[in-house]
Design a protein around this motif. Sequence first.
Motif, mmCIF file in Angstrom:
data_model
loop_
_atom_site.group_PDB
_atom_site.id
_atom_site.type_symbol
_atom_site.label_atom_id
_atom_site.label_comp_id
_atom_site.label_asym_id
_atom_site.label_seq_id
_atom_site.Cartn_x
_atom_site.Cartn_y
_atom_site.Cartn_z
ATOM 1 N N GLY A 97 -4.237 6.991 -2.241
ATOM 2 C CA GLY A 97 -3.630 5.688 -2.002
ATOM 3 C C GLY A 97 -3.426 4.919 -3.294
ATOM 4 N N LEU A 128 -11.126 2.710 0.198
ATOM 5 C CA LEU A 128 -11.440 4.099 0.515
ATOM 6 C C LEU A 128 -10.199 4.978 0.483
ATOM 7 N N THR A 129 -9.027 4.412 0.787
ATOM 8 C CA THR A 129 -7.791 5.209 0.766
ATOM 9 C C THR A 129 -7.420 5.643 -0.646
ATOM 10 N N TRP A 159 0.853 -1.181 0.000
ATOM 11 C CA TRP A 159 0.000 0.000 0.000
ATOM 12 C C TRP A 159 0.890 1.233 0.000
ATOM 13 N N TRP A 166 1.092 5.606 -0.350
ATOM 14 C CA TRP A 166 0.447 6.907 -0.401
ATOM 15 C C TRP A 166 1.510 7.952 -0.691
ATOM 16 N N ILE A 221 -8.016 9.284 -1.395
ATOM 17 C CA ILE A 221 -7.113 10.302 -0.830
ATOM 18 C C ILE A 221 -5.684 10.125 -1.351
ATOM 19 N N LEU A 249 -11.772 -0.762 3.571
ATOM 20 C CA LEU A 249 -10.986 0.331 4.144
ATOM 21 C C LEU A 249 -9.854 0.736 3.222
ATOM 22 N N ARG A 250 -9.155 -0.238 2.641
ATOM 23 C CA ARG A 250 -8.065 0.081 1.713
ATOM 24 C C ARG A 250 -8.600 0.758 0.463
#
Length: 370
Positions: A318, A312-313, A116, A118, A316, A309-310
């Motif tokens: 991700g 949704l990132t 993951w 960001w 932003i 949850l991942r």
Amino acid sequence: MADNPRAKLARTIFTQYQEHWGLLWRIMLPIAIIATVLEVVVFFQSVTRVEKYIDATFRENTYITVGNVNTIRGVHPTMSLPKNDASAEASEPAVSWGVLPIPYVTSTARDGSITWNWGINFRSFGEGPLILLLLTLCPLSLAVAQISRGSTPQASVSLTARDIWRQTGRKFLGVLGASLLFVLITDAGAYLHLAISWLAHAYRPIHESLSDLVLSQYLFGILGLLRCYLLVTLSLYNLCLILENTSIVGVFRRSHALVSGARLRFFGVYLLTGWIASVMTSVALGAVLLAFSVFIPDLAPVRDALSPLRFLTLFIGGDIEVVLPQLLSVPVTVAILVVKGLIATFLVPIWAILTTHLYFERLDATKEAV
């Protein structure tokens, strides 16, 4: 109260795209098809290169070629240990972060199969063969210019992709040469970094501390800023080429002259647009991969990686990367690459509309200054 300039510009981009998307897509279609086909060809050529590298380097076939799917890059081949040997390299989950040249955070699972990321990603036209979409900027900008200023509403409706390409074709060599030169100039930092890295490695025994400094993230950050400067300064080259009677070299000088005095505003607008484009790419490609994973067993690891949850990132900034146990089948690979090409094609008119309106804005400003 006067409208916020950025909000007004965003509204203009959305409105013109919505009203004229058919014309814009017809203009891009020939180049988009060629670029996507080449993207598929290059993928399978890279698979062959990776397999040849493994055969030549690892005589006992320690590694195998597998697929790597990513919510930004789509799919590409990579090397991995076979599943029964992967446990030998398993380690604790790894987390790394930094602030230079841009803020980023990376988290990798214990077996290395899921990563993951960001960061502040800036997306423009894509990579590899999809960079050919850069050739559509001039006809797209010409169409937007005629819709915005050069025609009556009735005339703009009668515009056709053939008319736009016919007008662009009169400057075909200029468009081709300027696009190639633009890529070479804006990638100058990458070439410089490679040259400095080679010199640093070659002369490391002479001055090891200097070599470490040269290869540090600070140099990478400086070269990144140089690339941003060049991208912003030369960003109006396509308008100067297609709307003005200027030489290939002259269009870059003209773009520099127009951007001067508003460079920080241009940088802010481009950075925000590029980040939004990156988020849109990640969300769209992530949603497609998630949908594919429901019907394609080979993509089951993607469904596990893109938990709610991942996912949704992705909204932003991700980015999820998954190393699969094996290469995907040819139809699935082609489908993912086609989706990647469609997403890149969707984003290009946004840049064309944006740069066209910024060009007219600076043209009006310079006329008023005189």
